[in-house]
Design a protein around this motif. Structure first.
Motif, PDB file in Angstrom:
ATOM      1  N   ALA A 282      35.248  73.107  12.236  1.00 61.09           N
ATOM      2  CA  ALA A 282      35.948  71.821  12.382  1.00 61.09           C
ATOM      3  C   ALA A 282      36.143  71.174  11.016  1.00 61.09           C
ATOM      4  CB  ALA A 282      35.166  70.888  13.297  1.00 61.09           C
ATOM      5  N   LEU A 283      37.322  70.614  10.788  1.00 66.71           N
ATOM      6  CA  LEU A 283      37.603  69.895   9.549  1.00 66.71           C
ATOM      7  C   LEU A 283      36.823  68.584   9.553  1.00 66.71           C
ATOM      8  CD1 LEU A 283      39.250  69.814   6.921  1.00 66.71           C
ATOM      9  CD2 LEU A 283      41.098  68.721   8.216  1.00 66.71           C
ATOM     10  N   PHE A 284      35.978  68.400   8.542  1.00 70.28           N
ATOM     11  CA  PHE A 284      35.062  67.263   8.517  1.00 70.28           C
ATOM     12  C   PHE A 284      34.997  66.678   7.114  1.00 70.28           C
ATOM     13  CE2 PHE A 284      30.771  65.670   7.549  1.00 70.28           C
ATOM     14  CZ  PHE A 284      30.664  64.657   8.485  1.00 70.28           C
ATOM     15  N   THR A 285      34.891  65.354   7.038  1.00 64.43           N
ATOM     16  CA  THR A 285      34.721  64.678   5.757  1.00 64.43           C
ATOM     17  C   THR A 285      33.555  63.709   5.829  1.00 64.43           C
ATOM     18  OG1 THR A 285      35.713  63.167   4.129  1.00 64.43           O
ATOM     19  CG2 THR A 285      36.463  62.960   6.407  1.00 64.43           C
ATOM     20  N   GLN A 286      32.814  63.593   4.724  1.00 61.27           N
ATOM     21  CA  GLN A 286      31.670  62.682   4.664  1.00 61.27           C
ATOM     22  C   GLN A 286      32.059  61.226   4.884  1.00 61.27           C
ATOM     23  OE1 GLN A 286      30.030  63.416   0.804  1.00 61.27           O
ATOM     24  NE2 GLN A 286      29.499  65.549   1.254  1.00 61.27           N
ATOM     25  N   ILE A 287      33.299  60.899   4.649  1.00 58.58           N
ATOM     26  CA  ILE A 287      33.748  59.528   4.864  1.00 58.58           C
ATOM     27  C   ILE A 287      33.531  59.106   6.316  1.00 58.58           C
ATOM     28  CG2 ILE A 287      35.799  58.018   4.825  1.00 58.58           C
ATOM     29  CD1 ILE A 287      36.821  59.684   2.481  1.00 58.58           C
ATOM     30  N   ASP A 288      33.522  60.079   7.230  1.00 59.72           N
ATOM     31  CA  ASP A 288      33.340  59.772   8.650  1.00 59.72           C
ATOM     32  C   ASP A 288      31.889  59.554   9.040  1.00 59.72           C
ATOM     33  OD1 ASP A 288      36.052  59.876   9.032  1.00 59.72           O
ATOM     34  OD2 ASP A 288      36.075  61.906   9.845  1.00 59.72           O
ATOM     35  N   LEU A 289      30.956  59.760   8.126  1.00 55.33           N
ATOM     36  CA  LEU A 289      29.557  59.506   8.460  1.00 55.33           C
ATOM     37  C   LEU A 289      29.327  58.040   8.803  1.00 55.33           C
ATOM     38  CD1 LEU A 289      27.674  61.740   5.849  1.00 55.33           C
ATOM     39  CD2 LEU A 289      27.752  62.036   8.333  1.00 55.33           C
ATOM     40  N   TYR A 290      29.989  57.155   8.113  1.00 55.16           N
ATOM     41  CA  TYR A 290      29.826  55.716   8.348  1.00 55.16           C
ATOM     42  C   TYR A 290      30.110  55.386   9.815  1.00 55.16           C
ATOM     43  CZ  TYR A 290      30.073  50.714   7.051  1.00 55.16           C
ATOM     44  OH  TYR A 290      29.849  49.367   6.926  1.00 55.16           O
ATOM     45  N   HIS A 291      31.308  55.692  10.277  1.00 54.24           N
ATOM     46  CA  HIS A 291      31.708  55.360  11.645  1.00 54.24           C
ATOM     47  C   HIS A 291      30.814  56.089  12.657  1.00 54.24           C
ATOM     48  CE1 HIS A 291      35.389  54.154  14.250  1.00 54.24           C
ATOM     49  NE2 HIS A 291      34.330  54.298  15.029  1.00 54.24           N
ATOM     50  N   SER A 292      30.530  57.346  12.372  1.00 54.11           N
ATOM     51  CA  SER A 292      29.761  58.175  13.298  1.00 54.11           C
ATOM     52  C   SER A 292      28.333  57.668  13.460  1.00 54.11           C
ATOM     53  CB  SER A 292      29.752  59.625  12.806  1.00 54.11           C
ATOM     54  OG  SER A 292      31.060  60.107  12.618  1.00 54.11           O
ATOM     55  N   LEU A 293      27.691  57.301  12.351  1.00 51.94           N
ATOM     56  CA  LEU A 293      26.312  56.826  12.426  1.00 51.94           C
ATOM     57  C   LEU A 293      26.236  55.427  13.017  1.00 51.94           C
ATOM     58  CD1 LEU A 293      24.904  58.222   9.059  1.00 51.94           C
ATOM     59  CD2 LEU A 293      24.784  59.214  11.359  1.00 51.94           C
ATOM     60  N   ALA A 294      27.272  54.632  12.804  1.00 53.04           N
ATOM     61  CA  ALA A 294      27.333  53.327  13.471  1.00 53.04           C
ATOM     62  C   ALA A 294      27.369  53.511  14.981  1.00 53.04           C
ATOM     63  CB  ALA A 294      28.551  52.549  12.988  1.00 53.04           C
ATOM     64  N   LYS A 295      28.166  54.458  15.440  1.00 58.47           N
ATOM     65  CA  LYS A 295      28.243  54.732  16.876  1.00 58.47           C
ATOM     66  C   LYS A 295      26.908  55.245  17.397  1.00 58.47           C
ATOM     67  CE  LYS A 295      30.793  57.277  20.419  1.00 58.47           C
ATOM     68  NZ  LYS A 295      31.887  58.246  20.697  1.00 58.47           N
ATOM     69  N   LEU A 296      26.280  56.146  16.654  1.00 54.36           N
ATOM     70  CA  LEU A 296      24.995  56.694  17.064  1.00 54.36           C
ATOM     71  C   LEU A 296      23.953  55.593  17.224  1.00 54.36           C
ATOM     72  CD1 LEU A 296      23.174  59.226  17.517  1.00 54.36           C
ATOM     73  CD2 LEU A 296      22.730  59.190  15.053  1.00 54.36           C
ATOM     74  N   SER A 297      24.002  54.605  16.344  1.00 49.50           N
ATOM     75  CA  SER A 297      23.008  53.529  16.376  1.00 49.50           C
ATOM     76  C   SER A 297      23.393  52.381  17.298  1.00 49.50           C
ATOM     77  CB  SER A 297      22.789  52.992  14.956  1.00 49.50           C
ATOM     78  OG  SER A 297      23.976  52.407  14.453  1.00 49.50           O
ATOM     79  N   GLY A 298      24.572  52.461  17.899  1.00 44.45           N
ATOM     80  CA  GLY A 298      24.991  51.436  18.853  1.00 44.45           C
ATOM     81  C   GLY A 298      25.618  50.211  18.234  1.00 44.45           C
ATOM     82  N   VAL A 299      26.143  50.333  17.020  1.00 44.15           N
ATOM     83  CA  VAL A 299      26.768  49.200  16.338  1.00 44.15           C
ATOM     84  C   VAL A 299      28.290  49.321  16.409  1.00 44.15           C
ATOM     85  CG1 VAL A 299      27.064  48.006  14.138  1.00 44.15           C
ATOM     86  CG2 VAL A 299      24.836  48.931  14.761  1.00 44.15           C
ATOM     87  N   LYS A 300      28.944  48.250  16.808  1.00 42.29           N
ATOM     88  CA  LYS A 300      30.400  48.214  16.802  1.00 42.29           C
ATOM     89  C   LYS A 300      30.882  47.739  15.432  1.00 42.29           C
ATOM     90  CE  LYS A 300      34.415  46.383  19.274  1.00 42.29           C
ATOM     91  NZ  LYS A 300      34.882  45.498  20.380  1.00 42.29           N
ATOM     92  N   LEU A 301      31.799  48.492  14.834  1.00 33.83           N
ATOM     93  CA  LEU A 301      32.281  48.138  13.506  1.00 33.83           C
ATOM     94  C   LEU A 301      33.112  46.865  13.533  1.00 33.83           C
ATOM     95  CD1 LEU A 301      33.371  51.598  12.028  1.00 33.83           C
ATOM     96  CD2 LEU A 301      31.189  50.404  11.764  1.00 33.83           C
ATOM     97  N   ASN A 302      32.958  46.064  12.494  1.00 34.26           N
ATOM     98  CA  ASN A 302      33.802  44.892  12.318  1.00 34.26           C
ATOM     99  C   ASN A 302      35.185  45.308  11.818  1.00 34.26           C
ATOM    100  OD1 ASN A 302      31.747  43.052  13.061  1.00 34.26           O
ATOM    101  ND2 ASN A 302      30.857  43.209  11.005  1.00 34.26           N
ATOM    102  N   HIS A 303      36.114  44.389  11.854  1.00 33.71           N
ATOM    103  CA  HIS A 303      37.499  44.716  11.509  1.00 33.71           C
ATOM    104  C   HIS A 303      37.660  45.080  10.039  1.00 33.71           C
ATOM    105  CE1 HIS A 303      37.293  40.566  10.033  1.00 33.71           C
ATOM    106  NE2 HIS A 303      38.345  40.847   9.291  1.00 33.71           N
ATOM    107  N   ASN A 304      36.716  44.661   9.193  1.00 33.53           N
ATOM    108  CA  ASN A 304      36.874  44.837   7.737  1.00 33.53           C
ATOM    109  C   ASN A 304      36.014  45.937   7.154  1.00 33.53           C
ATOM    110  OD1 ASN A 304      34.413  43.533   8.159  1.00 33.53           O
ATOM    111  ND2 ASN A 304      34.515  42.449   6.200  1.00 33.53           N
ATOM    112  N   GLU A 305      35.426  46.798   7.981  1.00 29.56           N
ATOM    113  CA  GLU A 305      34.525  47.804   7.413  1.00 29.56           C
ATOM    114  C   GLU A 305      34.942  49.222   7.751  1.00 29.56           C
ATOM    115  OE1 GLU A 305      30.452  47.906   8.935  1.00 29.56           O
ATOM    116  OE2 GLU A 305      31.078  46.664  10.622  1.00 29.56           O
ATOM    117  N   ALA A 306      34.627  50.116   6.798  1.00 32.01           N
ATOM    118  CA  ALA A 306      34.850  51.556   6.970  1.00 32.01           C
ATOM    119  C   ALA A 306      36.255  51.856   7.461  1.00 32.01           C
ATOM    120  CB  ALA A 306      33.810  52.127   7.937  1.00 32.01           C
ATOM    121  N   LEU A 307      37.249  51.351   6.740  1.00 28.84           N
ATOM    122  CA  LEU A 307      38.635  51.420   7.210  1.00 28.84           C
ATOM    123  C   LEU A 307      39.213  52.827   7.186  1.00 28.84           C
ATOM    124  CD1 LEU A 307      40.036  48.145   5.600  1.00 28.84           C
ATOM    125  CD2 LEU A 307      39.217  48.512   7.932  1.00 28.84           C
ATOM    126  N   ASP A 308      38.602  53.725   6.430  1.00 28.22           N
ATOM    127  CA  ASP A 308      39.106  55.106   6.383  1.00 28.22           C
ATOM    128  C   ASP A 308      38.201  56.068   7.138  1.00 28.22           C
ATOM    129  OD1 ASP A 308      41.420  54.662   4.673  1.00 28.22           O
ATOM    130  OD2 ASP A 308      39.969  54.217   3.096  1.00 28.22           O
TER     131      ASP A 308
END
Length: 508
Positions: free
Chosen positions: A381-407
């Motif tokens: 699977a094509l994967f980039t470290q930039i997606d760790l932010y969103h992925s780990l937020a989901k794992l921990s149960g945190v919903k991202l705010n509108h101004n974070e981790a935009l990519d």
């Protein structure tokens, strides 16, 4: 009747308490990111290494998920680290390799993966190489450094402030220099010589290894550095101790926080220059200091994994292992990395390396390990470290705010081995921008020529005034530029890249 109502009440109370008890017992997983410096795709046994053994990482890959198309954000260290921690492409902040006295690149107005996980109740730490700048201007090395990891979400920090080849050659703990004698204050300059310490150009006879002109300033521990430094004699590090000191700090941190969910970002100095491994690893490979540093890094990774096991928290810990960019051999020091390479291929089957827009610049070893959740598997699977932010937020149960981790996108199913449907596209940053979309790779043309210092390092930069398009399925080594044969595909990928550059929200 009273007995009936008592029994009914007791049963109802127990039923209502069950979900609460289960919720209390369901502890959030610990998260550890192990980030190696300059480790190439082919530098592990599991990815084809020759002349060095990496048993701990091979075991981790065999029992976890090995991603064969995993990428860092850029082909150099500071931009990749910025992207990892912010979930944003580095070009949005013009992130580039920083000098050792640079001000903080990430400031409190930019959300980070650390402060997002703090919202989920995590204790957070960074241990190892930082290289994201400190302070707000002239850094106060002799007191509390006002801007650093704490201000962007890390509860604890123990750092090499920039890199091992740059001054100041000291550790900082919670933004204060470790073991500093206030009567011997530190001064740093990247413009002119200060103090009386010898330099590589003036006293080459004092060196453990020769260095190029850029790395021939102040000598500390027999190694000349980039930049000049005076003072701080009691605080100076020994390069041979880097990995063992940092690993011990990580073990102490995990032990102290074993009862609470924690996030540890552990950033190796290895295998970045100067490569001066501890004596216990000298000769562990057939490749000299670079290979020995790989063996040292593998050992220290194994020590971290053993600590998780001994603390009884391995089953509830997600470990992500990767590198900040591709490999480089001659990077400023004469450590025989070229002469002793043998049949080893640091980049594996790919072209390029550190500093390059070719595939080996960002395609790096990537392993996800979580014994209770991830089954042994290999994924393309094509994967980039930039997606760790969103992925780990989901794992921990945190919903991202509108101004974070935009990519950053949610790649948690890929990380956990539940899906092999990777990214639709990724951007690769070097001295230009490249974009991957499935088997296709587009490299944007630039007017500049390859810098002379890159030629000296024998790095294929991929810089060209011509548009480049490659089909990686048919041509994984990027030797056959087929842009002229596929003008529509070129136009489509150019348009996508422009959309990504010009928009401040996620482009699907």
């Amino acid at each position: 009747m009273n007995k009936f109502f008592f029994s009914f009440y007791a049963a109802l109370t127990a039923a209502l308490l069950v979900p609460q008890i289960m919720f209390a017992q369901e502890k959030k997983p610990n998260i550890v990111i192990i980030y190696v410096d300059d480790l190439g795709y082919g530098d592990l046994g599991v990815t084809g290494a020759k002349g060095v053994e990496t048993p701990n990482l091979d075991k981790m890959a065999a029992k976890g998920l090995l991603l064969t198309d995993g990428h860092c954000g850029a082909s150099t260290c500071t931009p990749s680290r910025y992207s990892l921690l912010t979930g944003n492409y580095a070009f949005r902040n013009k992130a580039a390799i920083l000098p050792g006295d640079a001000p903080a690149l990430i400031t409190p107005e930019t959300p980070t993966i650390a402060n997002t996980l703090k919202r989920a109740g995590y204790n957070t730490a960074v241990i190892g190489k930082w290289h994201l700048g400190l302070g707000t201007g002239n850094i106060n090395w002799n007191g509390y450094i006002e801007m650093g990891p704490k201000e962007i979400g890390f509860d604890y920090s123990f750092l090499i402030p920039a890199t091992g080849d740059r001054v100041p050659t000291v550790y900082t703990e919670n933004q204060r220099v470790v073991n500093l004698d206030p009567k011997d204050p530190i001064k740093v300059s990247y413009e002119q010589k200060i103090g009386n310490r010898p330099t590589g150009t003036e006293n080459p006879e004092l060196l453990k290894m020769k260095a190029d002109l850029q790395h021939s300033n102040t000598i500390v521990n027999g190694v000349s550095r980039i930049g000049f430094m005076s003072g701080g004699e009691t605080a100076l590090w020994k390069d041979e101790e880097f990995s063992l000191v940092l690993t011990q700090k990580a073990k102490e941190y995990m032990t102290a926080n074993k009862a609470n969910p924690f996030f540890l970002y552990f950033a190796f100095q290895d295998i970045h220059v100067p490569r001066v491994p501890h004596p216990m690893f000298v000769g562990k490979s057939s490749m000299g200091p670079r290979g020995d540093a790989i063996a040292q890094m593998d050992y220290c990774t194994g020590e971290l994994m053993k600590t998780l096991d001994s603390l009884g928290i391995a089953e509830n810990t997600l470990v992500i292992f990767s590198s900040d960019n591709g490999p480089v051999l001659d990077d400023g020091y004469d450590d025989k990395s070229v002469e002793m390479l043998g049949s080893h291929k640091p980049a594996g089957p790919y072209r390029g390396g550190k500093y390059s827009a070719f595939e080996a610049g960002t395609r790096v070893p990537t392993i996800a390990y979580w014994p209770s959740k991830i089954k042994p598997s290999v994924s393309d699977a094509l994967f980039t470290q930039i997606d760790l932010y969103h992925s780990l937020a989901k794992l921990s149960g945190v919903k991202l705010n509108h101004n974070e981790a935009l990519d950053s996108f949610d790649a948690l199913p890929v990380i956990l081995g539940k899906s092999k449907k990777g990214r639709k596209y990724i951007v690769e940053e070097a001295f230009t921008l490249a974009i991957r979309q499935g088997q296709w790779k587009y490299i944007h043309p630039v007017s500049m020529s390859t810098p002379q210092w890159l030629d000296h390092k024998k790095v294929e930069s991929a810089l060209s005034k011509q548009v480049q398009l490659y089909n990686l399925k048919a041509d994984p080594t990027e030797r056959n530029n087929i842009a002229a044969m596929h003008p529509k595909k070129v136009k489509k990928m150019q348009t996508l890249l422009e959309d990504i550059k010009n928009k401040s929200t996620r482009v699907n």
